[in-house]
Enzyme design. Structure first.
Site, PDB file in Angstrom:
ATOM      1  N   PRO A 194      -3.706   9.567   2.380  1.00  0.00           N
ATOM      2  CA  PRO A 194      -2.679   9.264   1.653  1.00  0.00           C
ATOM      3  C   PRO A 194      -2.677   7.522   0.696  1.00  0.00           C
ATOM      4  O   PRO A 194      -3.353   6.298   1.439  1.00  0.00           O
ATOM      5  CB  PRO A 194      -1.419   8.360   2.770  1.00  0.00           C
ATOM      6  CG  PRO A 194      -1.308   8.966   3.334  1.00  0.00           C
ATOM      7  CD  PRO A 194      -3.299   9.478   3.540  1.00  0.00           C
ATOM      8  N   GLY A 195      -2.730   7.565  -0.453  1.00  0.00           N
ATOM      9  CA  GLY A 195      -2.678   6.702  -1.508  1.00  0.00           C
ATOM     10  C   GLY A 195      -3.804   6.473  -1.818  1.00  0.00           C
ATOM     11  O   GLY A 195      -4.426   5.475  -2.495  1.00  0.00           O
ATOM     12  N   THR A 196      -4.327   7.260  -1.462  1.00  0.00           N
ATOM     13  CA  THR A 196      -6.749   7.240  -1.723  1.00  0.00           C
ATOM     14  C   THR A 196      -6.159   7.388  -3.638  1.00  0.00           C
ATOM     15  O   THR A 196      -7.041   7.557  -4.473  1.00  0.00           O
ATOM     16  CB  THR A 196      -7.232   8.089  -1.709  1.00  0.00           C
ATOM     17  OG1 THR A 196      -6.387   9.335  -1.732  1.00  0.00           O
ATOM     18  CG2 THR A 196      -7.423   7.550  -0.127  1.00  0.00           C
ATOM     19  N   GLY A 197      -4.945   8.064  -4.345  1.00  0.00           N
ATOM     20  CA  GLY A 197      -5.096   8.094  -5.805  1.00  0.00           C
ATOM     21  C   GLY A 197      -5.240   9.754  -6.552  1.00  0.00           C
ATOM     22  O   GLY A 197      -5.563  10.108  -7.193  1.00  0.00           O
ATOM     23  N   THR A 199      -2.736  11.485  -7.026  1.00  0.00           N
ATOM     24  CA  THR A 199      -2.028  12.094  -8.023  1.00  0.00           C
ATOM     25  C   THR A 199      -2.538  11.104  -9.587  1.00  0.00           C
ATOM     26  O   THR A 199      -2.700  11.914 -10.653  1.00  0.00           O
ATOM     27  CB  THR A 199      -0.684  10.851  -7.728  1.00  0.00           C
ATOM     28  OG1 THR A 199      -0.227  11.943  -6.481  1.00  0.00           O
ATOM     29  CG2 THR A 199       0.215  11.707  -8.760  1.00  0.00           C
ATOM     30  N   HIS A 414      -3.532 -11.446  27.130  1.00  0.00           N
ATOM     31  CA  HIS A 414      -4.850 -10.206  26.022  1.00  0.00           C
ATOM     32  C   HIS A 414      -5.128 -10.400  24.734  1.00  0.00           C
ATOM     33  O   HIS A 414      -6.416  -9.763  24.822  1.00  0.00           O
ATOM     34  CB  HIS A 414      -3.196  -9.007  26.274  1.00  0.00           C
ATOM     35  CG  HIS A 414      -3.426  -7.562  25.859  1.00  0.00           C
ATOM     36  ND1 HIS A 414      -3.375  -6.867  26.713  1.00  0.00           N
ATOM     37  CD2 HIS A 414      -3.805  -7.350  24.421  1.00  0.00           C
ATOM     38  CE1 HIS A 414      -4.098  -5.764  26.603  1.00  0.00           C
ATOM     39  NE2 HIS A 414      -4.008  -5.814  25.163  1.00  0.00           N
ATOM     40  N   GLU A 415      -4.289 -10.965  23.916  1.00  0.00           N
ATOM     41  CA  GLU A 415      -4.709 -10.948  22.742  1.00  0.00           C
ATOM     42  C   GLU A 415      -6.553 -11.177  22.386  1.00  0.00           C
ATOM     43  O   GLU A 415      -7.868 -11.214  22.633  1.00  0.00           O
ATOM     44  CB  GLU A 415      -4.416 -11.303  21.618  1.00  0.00           C
ATOM     45  CG  GLU A 415      -3.201 -10.539  21.572  1.00  0.00           C
ATOM     46  CD  GLU A 415      -3.143  -8.990  20.845  1.00  0.00           C
ATOM     47  OE1 GLU A 415      -4.295  -8.817  20.623  1.00  0.00           O
ATOM     48  OE2 GLU A 415      -2.365  -8.180  21.760  1.00  0.00           O
ATOM     49  N   HIS A 418      -9.645  -9.098  23.590  1.00  0.00           N
ATOM     50  CA  HIS A 418     -10.086  -9.023  23.105  1.00  0.00           C
ATOM     51  C   HIS A 418     -10.887  -9.387  21.857  1.00  0.00           C
ATOM     52  O   HIS A 418     -11.820  -9.509  21.453  1.00  0.00           O
ATOM     53  CB  HIS A 418      -8.880  -8.182  21.445  1.00  0.00           C
ATOM     54  CG  HIS A 418      -8.302  -6.846  22.527  1.00  0.00           C
ATOM     55  ND1 HIS A 418      -8.662  -6.160  22.950  1.00  0.00           N
ATOM     56  CD2 HIS A 418      -6.405  -7.122  22.383  1.00  0.00           C
ATOM     57  CE1 HIS A 418      -7.763  -5.154  23.491  1.00  0.00           C
ATOM     58  NE2 HIS A 418      -6.473  -6.078  22.813  1.00  0.00           N
TER      59      HIS A 418
HETATM   60  P1  ADP Z   1      -1.864   9.759  -3.169  1.00  0.00           P
HETATM   61  O1  ADP Z   1      -1.079  10.964  -4.551  1.00  0.00           O
HETATM   62  O2  ADP Z   1      -3.544  10.263  -3.071  1.00  0.00           O
HETATM   63  O3  ADP Z   1      -0.882   9.685  -2.340  1.00  0.00           O
HETATM   64  P2  ADP Z   1      -1.827   8.305  -5.770  1.00  0.00           P
HETATM   65  O4  ADP Z   1      -2.205   8.556  -6.446  1.00  0.00           O
HETATM   66  O5  ADP Z   1       0.092   7.593  -5.568  1.00  0.00           O
HETATM   67  O6  ADP Z   1      -1.917   8.583  -4.058  1.00  0.00           O
HETATM   68  O7  ADP Z   1      -1.975   6.754  -5.475  1.00  0.00           O
HETATM   69  C1  ADP Z   1      -1.032   5.471  -5.869  1.00  0.00           C
HETATM   70  C2  ADP Z   1      -1.145   4.093  -6.590  1.00  0.00           C
HETATM   71  O8  ADP Z   1      -2.538   3.335  -5.925  1.00  0.00           O
HETATM   72  C3  ADP Z   1      -1.664   4.619  -7.688  1.00  0.00           C
HETATM   73  O9  ADP Z   1      -0.231   4.262  -8.566  1.00  0.00           O
HETATM   74  C4  ADP Z   1      -2.616   2.900  -8.324  1.00  0.00           C
HETATM   75  O10 ADP Z   1      -1.330   1.788  -8.552  1.00  0.00           O
HETATM   76  C5  ADP Z   1      -3.182   2.988  -6.912  1.00  0.00           C
HETATM   77  N1  ADP Z   1      -4.422   3.551  -7.020  1.00  0.00           N
HETATM   78  C6  ADP Z   1      -4.847   4.511  -5.645  1.00  0.00           C
HETATM   79  N2  ADP Z   1      -6.280   5.011  -5.693  1.00  0.00           N
HETATM   80  C7  ADP Z   1      -6.593   3.875  -6.652  1.00  0.00           C
HETATM   81  C8  ADP Z   1      -8.022   3.508  -7.429  1.00  0.00           C
HETATM   82  N3  ADP Z   1      -8.673   4.346  -7.055  1.00  0.00           N
HETATM   83  N4  ADP Z   1      -7.880   3.190  -8.736  1.00  0.00           N
HETATM   84  C9  ADP Z   1      -7.063   2.021  -8.882  1.00  0.00           C
HETATM   85  N5  ADP Z   1      -5.500   2.440  -8.575  1.00  0.00           N
HETATM   86  C10 ADP Z   1      -5.805   2.916  -7.589  1.00  0.00           C
HETATM   87 ZN    ZN Z   2      -4.408  -4.929  23.423  1.00  0.00          ZN
END
Ligand code: ADP
Ligand code: ZN
Length: 574
Positions: A194-197, A199, A414-415, A418
């Site tokens: 998730p969030g790797t871009g 979309t 504990h910490e 680590h």
């Molecule tokens: P996904 O669809 O994989 O969950 P998104 O495309 O919604 O991720 O990414 C969310 C936001 O994170 C994007 O709108 C952008 O602002 C930022 N983002 C993620 N990957 C990149 C990237 N490679 N370069 C620039 N911005 C990125």
């Molecule tokens: Zn621990």
């Protein structure tokens, strides 16, 4: 009676029946004899005295409990304390969680009424039994290409961009490819965390090609009524076809394209929707210039039918950003923000191993909010640091009054375990922060250890990783004795076991160089894993024993300052 034959009246009857059932259900459950109410303070006293046998937690206004040697049920106020469950468990009370029964049934009654009204209204509006499958235009996000971004807005992911360049070219000029009889993929599957871009990548493809972008989410199609999802798919494609070229983006494709093998005979609605999608994709002619891009973070769960030739047959992985890409993403999202000159963005990029693009964006946004709250000129290192650790561990708990001295000490030792083990075992590990400030996500404290970036891990690396995980428990044992160790190490033990399991069964680093997971051979694996973790536990304990004075110094400093940074740790541990 004749009137009853029209649908209108059948719905009227359904409505009345639902209302009556709803009212009766609600009344019945309200009318039950209620258990005796006990003040919360009295309840806590009873827990402390060991008199409480079991507690049923719920999200409602009250929680119920029973006493030892007593059949009666009592209720008390629900304090809605996050750590109540842990407190009870530690006090030896058995805990179950449940939706509040009485309230739940009252809600059920209420929902029946609402449902009946909704059905009735839908029915009236559509003028027939079958709610018209009218596609809700608001569910599709249509973006004009002029607003879209391009490949320049994507940092990193060079291979991914390269592997879709021909598609962009095809979208620009479909006839060029048709002339050569080339068959272009109709669907592309973007997969990655998730969030790797993903979309972002789909939008950039539409933007680069200058075509409209239609975005929907797989979960939008999974509806209550059979047939609605399929109709939505058909309308979406119709719209795209009418407009000419375009990119149709389906986020969370797994919501409708899950494997059908999960025992249950599938969900009719999902299957119909999926079939509609596949049929529509089949129906495109090669020079249509429409492409479907789907995204998922669970490609392994997808139905095979989706991945066959002529469907989503090109798979592109969108990975987590590496150091260079992180630098670019940070620069991209910092461009519109005032940043104080003493802020070290290079270091931030180095410290954000395993962060996704979206996390980096969120981090910079949080930092901006922090700076705005403080009313300073520009975003300063402290704003970034706060945002960084919040992203790592959830926000710091504001109310620390409930933590007992003894628990702080346990966490500190504990910490420190680590932190010290990580520093001593490998100078390449960078322990950048240790804290005994609890987080809202439930940890009593945490230790941030950034391991070096590696392509392959050696046997020694894995052993060290396990040792660092076990070091928290080791430190507890060394200071508080074998009987004094706590449940705080459960997560560490889980991680250590997982790594040890892979070490033995997957990477062939134990006895026998075979993938015993593939062989489905449990023989001896469990025993070997147990022996491995026992050996490493002993080694870790020896290491900490030999460095006991450092461990103690770290724990004391933590108790005093609550949070230590990389320099503090090195000054003691190195
Ligand atoms: P996904 O669809 O994989 O969950 P998104 O495309 O919604 O991720 O990414 C969310 C936001 O994170 C994007 O709108 C952008 O602002 C930022 N983002 C993620 N990957 C990149 C990237 N490679 N370069 C620039 N911005 C990125
Ligand atoms: Zn621990």
């Amino acid at each position: 009676m004749k009137l009853l034959h029209t649908y209108q009246n059948i719905f009227g009857v359904v409505l009345i029946v639902a209302v009556v059932v709803g009212i009766i259900t609600a009344a019945y459950f309200r009318g039950r004899p209620s258990p005796e109410f006990v003040e919360y303070a009295v309840f806590i006293e009873a827990v402390d005295a060991g008199q409480v046998e079991s507690v049923v937690l719920s999200s409602g206004a009250e929680i119920s409990f029973t006493l030892e040697n007593d059949d009666a049920t009592f209720v008390t106020n629900n304090p809605r304390r996050e750590d109540l469950k842990e407190f009870l468990l530690l006090s030896g009370v058995s805990v179950t969680e449940r939706a509040p029964a009485g309230d739940g049934f009252i809600q059920l009654g209420f929902m029946l009424v609402v449902l009946a009204v909704v059905v009735f209204v839908l029915h009236r509006r559509s003028g027939g039994v079958r709610a018209k499958s009218g596609f809700n235009a608001e569910a599709v996000n249509i973006e004009n290409s002029s607003k879209l971004c391009g490949f320049d807005d994507i940092a990193g992911n060079v291979e991914a961009k390269e592997s879709v360049r021909d598609i962009v070219d095809y979208l620009r000029e479909p006839s060029k490819y048709a002339r050569y009889g080339a068959r272009m993929p109709k669907g592309i599957l973007l997969h990655g965390k998730p969030g790797t871009g993903k979309t972002l990548m789909a939008r950039a493809m539409a933007g680069e090609a200058g075509v409209p972008f239609y975005a929907v989410s797989g979960s939008d199609f999974v509806q209550m009524y059979v047939g609605v999802g399929a109709a939505r798919v058909r309308e979406l494609f119709k719209k795209a076809r009418e407009a000419g070229r375009g990119v149709i983006f389906i986020d969370e494709i797994d919501a409708l394209g899950k494997k059908r093998s999960d025992g249950l005979n599938g969900n009719d609605e999902r299957e119909q929707t999926l079939n509609a999608l596949l049929t529509e994709m089949q129906g495109f002619c090669d020079k249509a210039g429409i492409i479907v891009i789907a995204a998922t973070n669970r490609p392994d769960t997808l139905d095979e039918a989706l991945l066959r030739p002529g469907r989503f047959d090109r798979r592109v992985e969108i990975g987590l950003p590496d150091l260079a890409a992180r630098k670019q993403i940070i620069a991209l999202h910092a461009a519109n923000k005032p940043i104080a000159p003493e802020t070290d963005m290079e270091k931030l990029a180095v410290d954000t191993v395993f962060f996704s693009g979206a996390m980096l964006e969120g981090l910079l946004n949080d930092a901006a909010i922090n700076a705005a709250k403080r009313g300073v000129e520009a975003i300063e290192p402290t704003d970034i640091a706060t945002a960084y650790y919040t992203a790592l561990a959830g926000s710091e708990k504001k109310d620390r009054s409930g933590i007992r001295e003894q628990e702080r000490a346990v966490t500190a030792w504990h910490e420190s375990g680590h932190a010290l083990a990580a520093t001593l075992l490998n100078p390449e590990n960078r322990v950048t922060k240790v804290t005994i400030i609890p987080t809202t996500s439930g940890a009593g404290g945490f230790c941030v250890n950034i391991p070096p970036e590696r392509m392959y891990w050696t046997k020694k690396d894995l052993e060290e990783q396990i040792m660092v995980n076990l070091a928290g428990r080791c430190a507890e044992e060394l200071h508080f004795g074998v009987e004094g160790v706590t449940t705080g190490a459960s997560n560490d033990i889980e991680k250590a076991t997982q790594t040890a399991m892979q070490y033995v069964a997957k990477f062939g680093m134990g006895e026998g160089i075979v993938d015993r997971i593939a062989l489905k051979d449990d023989h001896g694996v469990n025993k070997e894993v147990a022996q491995l973790t026992a050996r490493l536990y002993k080694e870790t304990k020896n290491l900490l024993k030999q460095n006991y004075s450092k461990l103690e110094a770290l724990a004391n400093m933590l108790l005093e300052k609550e949070t230590l940074d990389g320099e503090d740790i090195l000054s003691i541990a190195a």
